[in-house]
Design an enzyme around this catalytic site. Structure first.
Site, PDB file in Angstrom:
ATOM      1  N   ASP A  52       2.660   0.946  -8.463  1.00 26.63           N
ATOM      2  CA  ASP A  52       3.396   1.184  -9.158  1.00 26.63           C
ATOM      3  C   ASP A  52       4.585   1.904  -7.989  1.00 26.63           C
ATOM      4  OD1 ASP A  52       3.068  -0.597 -11.030  1.00 26.63           O
ATOM      5  OD2 ASP A  52       3.464   0.570 -12.426  1.00 26.63           O
TER       6      ASP A  52
ATOM      7  N   ASN B  25      -1.671 -10.850   7.953  1.00 27.95           N
ATOM      8  CA  ASN B  25      -2.793  -9.964   8.418  1.00 27.95           C
ATOM      9  C   ASN B  25      -4.527 -10.439   7.583  1.00 27.95           C
ATOM     10  OD1 ASN B  25      -3.357  -7.167   8.874  1.00 27.95           O
ATOM     11  ND2 ASN B  25      -4.291  -7.046   7.154  1.00 27.95           N
ATOM     12  N   GLU B  26      -4.586 -10.438   8.091  1.00 31.08           N
ATOM     13  CA  GLU B  26      -6.458 -10.851   7.774  1.00 31.08           C
ATOM     14  C   GLU B  26      -6.947 -11.413   7.168  1.00 31.08           C
ATOM     15  OE1 GLU B  26      -7.629  -6.899   6.306  1.00 31.08           O
ATOM     16  OE2 GLU B  26      -8.377  -6.105   8.976  1.00 31.08           O
TER      17      GLU B  26
ATOM     18  N   HIS C 107      -2.018  -4.634 -12.609  1.00 31.28           N
ATOM     19  CA  HIS C 107      -1.553  -4.293 -13.502  1.00 31.28           C
ATOM     20  C   HIS C 107      -2.719  -4.405 -15.186  1.00 31.28           C
ATOM     21  CE1 HIS C 107       3.042  -3.842 -12.281  1.00 31.28           C
ATOM     22  NE2 HIS C 107       2.176  -2.142 -12.429  1.00 31.28           N
TER      23      HIS C 107
ATOM     24  N   GLU D 204      -5.728  -3.044  13.819  1.00 31.19           N
ATOM     25  CA  GLU D 204      -6.557  -1.655  13.356  1.00 31.19           C
ATOM     26  C   GLU D 204      -7.353  -1.164  14.355  1.00 31.19           C
ATOM     27  OE1 GLU D 204      -6.473  -2.736   9.307  1.00 31.19           O
ATOM     28  OE2 GLU D 204      -4.507  -3.804   9.223  1.00 31.19           O
TER      29      GLU D 204
ATOM     30  N   HIS E  29       1.108  -9.287   4.751  1.00 24.94           N
ATOM     31  CA  HIS E  29       0.020  -8.400   4.478  1.00 24.94           C
ATOM     32  C   HIS E  29      -0.225  -8.187   2.513  1.00 24.94           C
ATOM     33  CE1 HIS E  29      -1.750  -4.946   6.362  1.00 24.94           C
ATOM     34  NE2 HIS E  29      -2.646  -5.447   5.109  1.00 24.94           N
TER      35      HIS E  29
ATOM     36  N   GLN F 247       0.913  -1.177   0.068  1.00 23.35           N
ATOM     37  CA  GLN F 247      -0.404   0.047  -0.196  1.00 23.35           C
ATOM     38  C   GLN F 247       0.643   1.895   0.283  1.00 23.35           C
ATOM     39  OE1 GLN F 247      -3.005  -1.897   3.131  1.00 23.35           O
ATOM     40  NE2 GLN F 247      -4.212  -0.587   2.135  1.00 23.35           N
TER      41      GLN F 247
HETATM   42  C1  GBH Z   1      -7.868  -3.492   6.838  1.00 22.29           C
HETATM   43  O1  GBH Z   1      -9.094  -3.859   5.829  1.00 22.29           O
HETATM   44  C2  GBH Z   1      -6.670  -3.974   5.447  1.00 22.29           C
HETATM   45  O2  GBH Z   1      -5.416  -5.112   6.728  1.00 22.29           O
HETATM   46  C3  GBH Z   1      -5.508  -2.748   5.086  1.00 22.29           C
HETATM   47  O3  GBH Z   1      -5.203  -3.794   4.213  1.00 22.29           O
HETATM   48  C4  GBH Z   1      -6.941  -1.757   4.745  1.00 22.29           C
HETATM   49  O4  GBH Z   1      -6.236  -0.697   4.037  1.00 22.29           O
HETATM   50  C5  GBH Z   1      -7.391  -1.096   6.100  1.00 22.29           C
HETATM   51  O5  GBH Z   1      -8.144  -2.472   6.981  1.00 22.29           O
HETATM   52  C6  GBH Z   1      -8.618  -0.645   5.371  1.00 22.29           C
HETATM   53  O6  GBH Z   1      -9.573  -0.857   4.223  1.00 22.29           O
HETATM   54  O7  GBH Z   1     -15.999  -6.867  -0.138  1.00 22.29           O
HETATM   55  O8  GBH Z   1     -17.022  -4.732  -0.284  1.00 22.29           O
HETATM   56  O9  GBH Z   1     -16.182  -5.852   2.010  1.00 22.29           O
HETATM   57  C7  GBH Z   1     -10.025  -3.984   6.627  1.00 22.29           C
HETATM   58  C8  GBH Z   1     -11.002  -5.435   6.107  1.00 22.29           C
HETATM   59  C9  GBH Z   1     -11.616  -6.508   4.103  1.00 22.29           C
HETATM   60  C10 GBH Z   1     -12.252  -4.193   3.898  1.00 22.29           C
HETATM   61  C11 GBH Z   1     -11.807  -6.632   2.563  1.00 22.29           C
HETATM   62  C12 GBH Z   1     -13.118  -4.609   2.097  1.00 22.29           C
HETATM   63  C13 GBH Z   1     -13.024  -5.937   0.853  1.00 22.29           C
HETATM   64  C14 GBH Z   1     -14.308  -5.476  -0.005  1.00 22.29           C
HETATM   65  N1  GBH Z   1     -11.272  -4.947   4.827  1.00 22.29           N
HETATM   66  N2  GBH Z   1     -12.340  -5.841   2.128  1.00 22.29           N
HETATM   67  S1  GBH Z   1     -15.470  -5.717   0.277  1.00 22.29           S
END
Ligand code: GBH
Length: 491
Positions: free
Chosen positions: A66, A180-181, A57, A391, A136, A37
Site C-alpha cells: 500500500d 520481467n522474469e 491483502h 539485475e 514486472h 515494489q
Molecule cells: C528478481 O527476482 C526480481 O526481478 C526482483 O523483483 C526482485 O526483487 C529481485 O530479483 C531480488 O529478489 O521459490 O524461493 O525461489 C530474483 C529471482 C525468483 C527469487 C523467484 C525468488 C521466488 C522464491 N527470484 N523466487 S523461491
C-alpha cells in the site's frame, strides 16, 4: 582498447586473479526497481488492484504494497538518489493497472500517464536514461480473473498495453524490457503457489504460462518493430532470470539438460537460429507425457507460424543473475527432491555447495564464477549477441545497516566476473544494473530482505533514502571504470 589499463594495473600488481581489467568508456551502469515494489499509492485515482495488491491483502499477510517506498509521491527523491550515484540509466517498471484500469486500452489513466511522464522527464533532466520494464508481475486483477497468463488472449492484451506504453513514452524511452522474469512468475505462481495466482500444477500450468509469455513478448516486440522503430530507433528485449547450473565432475549430461530447461525454454525460441523449444527438452517432455497417459505433450507445442512469430524478437539479451545451483541426476535411492520447472522430466536435483555462502534470502547462495559461466554459455548457445545485465545485487537480512561491506564485496566480485567474461571470453556485455536502487518490498518475503544501495526505514514516515557504503562504492565504480574495492572503513 583495454590493453593499456590492463598492462598498467598488472605492473602495479593490482589485478589479482581477475586481471585488473577496466570497463570501457561506453559501458553503462544503472540501478533498477519495479512499480509494485516501490510505488505504493495502490488505489489512488483510477488505479485498480493488481494481483499482488490482492495477494498481499489476503487474511494473514503481515505486509502489503500500500505504501512501501511511496515512490508515487516521492519519485523526486529517487531521481536525486540515482543522480547522486552518477547512473547512466535507471530501470523502473510501469504498473499495468495504473495505466490501464480495466487492463484493456479502452481507458488510459491520465494520472497514470502523468506520473510516468514526470518520472521520465525528471530523469532526463538529470542526464539519466529511463530504461522501462513494461511488465514486472503486477497483472491487473481483472485480467487474472479471465485466466491471466494461462489465457492465450493475454498475448493480444499485452501487445495492446505495450502499444500504449510506446505511444505515450516512446519519444523519450529508447530501451524497453517487455516482461520481467517469466521464470519467476510462471514457476512461483504456477508450480508451488508462492506468487499469485497461487497454483501448484508443475509440469502443466507452468509450461502454458511460459508459452503464452513468449507469444506476448513476441507480439509486443513486433508492435514496436512495425509501428515505432522508424520513428524512435529504440531497442526491445525480454528480460530473463538465469540461475547458473554447475555440473559435477562425473556429470552425465543432466546439468546441461537443466540449463536447457531453466534458460533454454525462455531463450531458445527467441535467440536460436531455428526457433521453437530446445529440441532435447521438447522430446523428453513429449515422451514423458505420453508414458503418463496424456494424449499429447504437456509442453504446448508451437505452430510453424508461432515459431516464426517468436524467433528473432530481440534487439539485445537482458539477463538478471544472482545465484547458482549444482544440477545432477538423482542417485540410487534418492527421489527427485524438487519438482520445480521440469526437474522431474530429467530426474534432476539441484543443490548448493557448502562453500557457497547463503545471503539474506531463502534462495540466494553466492557463487561468483556462475556469472562468468552463464554469460559464456549464452554466447556459446546464441552467438555474439549484445547483453545487458538488467539485475544483479545482494540481499541481506540485517535490518538497518549503512556499512554494508558484504554487498560491496558481492558487487565487486560479480563485476570482476563480468570483466573476465568480456575480456577473456569475448562476451559482448554493454551494461550492468544493480538491483536495487532502494530497499523495497521483496514480494512474498516482505520487507526483511534488503537489496538497496539506499536504505529505507519503513517504520519512519519520512521514508528517507539514505545512501549506504555500497552507494559510494558504486559511484566510484562508475567514475573509475574499475571493479576494485579496498575495504578501508570497517575493522
Ligand atoms: C528478481 O527476482 C526480481 O526481478 C526482483 O523483483 C526482485 O526483487 C529481485 O530479483 C531480488 O529478489 O521459490 O524461493 O525461489 C530474483 C529471482 C525468483 C527469487 C523467484 C525468488 C521466488 C522464491 N527470484 N523466487 S523461491
Amino acid at each position: 582498447m583495454w590493453g593499456y589499463g590492463v598492462v598498467a594495473l598488472c605492473l602495479l600488481g593490482v589485478g589479482g586473479v581477475w586481471g585488473g581489467y577496466e570497463f570501457p568508456a561506453e559501458f553503462q551502469f544503472g540501478a533498477a526497481s519495479a512499480a509494485f515494489q516501490i510505488e505504493g499509492a495502490w488505489n489512488v485515482s483510477d488505479k485498480t488492484a493488481s494481483v499482488w495488491d490482492n495477494w498481499l491483502h489476503r487474511a494473514g499477510s503481515e505486509f502489503n504494497g500500500d505504501v512501501t517506498c511511496n515512490s508515487y509521491n516521492q519519485w523526486q527523491e529517487d531521481v536525486e538518489a540515482a543522480a547522486a550515484l552518477g547512473l547512466d540509466y535507471y530501470r523502473f517498471s510501469l504498473s499495468w493497472p495504473r495505466l490501464l484500469p480495466t487492463g484493456l486500452p479502452n481507458e488510459v489513466s491520465e494520472d497514470g500517464v502523468q506520473y510516468y511522464n514526470q518520472l521520465i522527464d525528471g530523469l532526463l533532466a538529470r542526464g539519466i536514461e529511463p530504461v522501462v520494464t513494461i511488465y514486472h508481475w503486477d497483472l491487473p486483477q481483472n485480467l487474472q480473473d479471465l485466466g491471466g497468463w494461462a489465457n492465450p488472449l493475454i498475448g493480444e492484451w499485452f501487445a495492446d498495453y505495450a502499444r500504449v506504453a510506446y505511444s505515450k513514452f516512446g519519444d523519450r524511452v529508447r530501451r524497453w524490457l517487455t516482461i520481467n522474469e517469466p521464470f519467476s512468475f510462471c514457476v512461483a505462481g504456477y508450480d508451488y503457489a508462492m506468487h499469485p495466482p497461487g497454483m501448484s500444477w508443475a509440469g502443466v500450468a507452468d509450461y502454458i504460462c511460459i508459452k503464452n509469455v513468449l507469444l506476448a513478448h513476441a507480439r509486443a516486440w513486433r508492435v514496436y518493430d512495425e509501428e515505432f522503430r522508424n520513428k524512435y530507433h529504440g531497442k526491445v528485449a525480454l528480460c530473463n532470470h538465469m540461475v547458473w547450473i554447475e555440473a559435477e565432475e562425473d556429470d552425465d549430461g543432466t546439468a546441461e539438460l537443466v540449463r536447457q530447461i531453466y534458460v533454454g525454454l525462455f531463450n531458445h525460441p527467441i535467440f536460436s537460429k531455428k526457433g521453437g523449444w530446445p529440441p532435447a527438452i521438447e522430446q523428453i517432455i513429449e515422451k514423458n507425457s505420453k508414458e503418463q497417459g496424456y494424449p499429447r505433450s504437456r509442453l504446448p507445442s508451437f505452430t510453424k507460424d508461432e515459431i516464426k512469430l517468436v524467433r528473432g524478437t530481440f534487439d539485445f539479451l537482458a539477463m538478471n543473475h544472482y545465484t547458482s545451483r549444482v544440477g545432477r541426476h538423482t542417485r540410487e535411492g534418492e527421489s527427485a527432491l524438487t519438482y520445480v520447472l521440469g526437474l522431474a522430466e530429467v530426474d534432476g536435483v539441484l543443490y548448493t555447495r557448502p562453500e557457497w555462502r547463503k545471503a539474506g534470502t531463502s534462495w540466494f547462495y553466492i557463487y561468483y564464477e556462475g556469472m562468468r559461466k552463464q554469460l559464456k554459455w549464452l554466447k556459446d548457445n546464441y552467438g555474439d549477441v549484445e547483453i545487458l545485465i538488467t539485475e544483479n545485487g545482494y540481499g541481506d537480512a540485517d535490518g538497518l545497516k549503512i556499512q554494508d561491506d558484504e554487498r560491496i564485496t558481492y558487487i565487486s566480485e560479480m563485476l570482476k566476473q563480468v570483466l573476465l567474461a568480456m575480456h577473456e571470453d569475448g562476451v559482448r556485455v554493454v551494461g550492468y544494473t544493480v538491483w536495487s536502487l532502494l530497499d523495497n518490498l521483496e514480494w512474498d518475503e516482505g520487507f526483511t530482505p534488503r537489496f538497496g544501495l539506499y536504505q529505507v526505514d519503513f517504520d519512519d514516515a519520512a521514508l528517507a533514502r539514505v545512501p549506504r557504503a555500497s552507494a559510494s562504492y558504486y559511484a566510484g565504480v562508475i567514475t573509475s571504470r574499475s571493479a576494485e574495492y579496498t575495504n578501508t572503513t570497517s575493522s
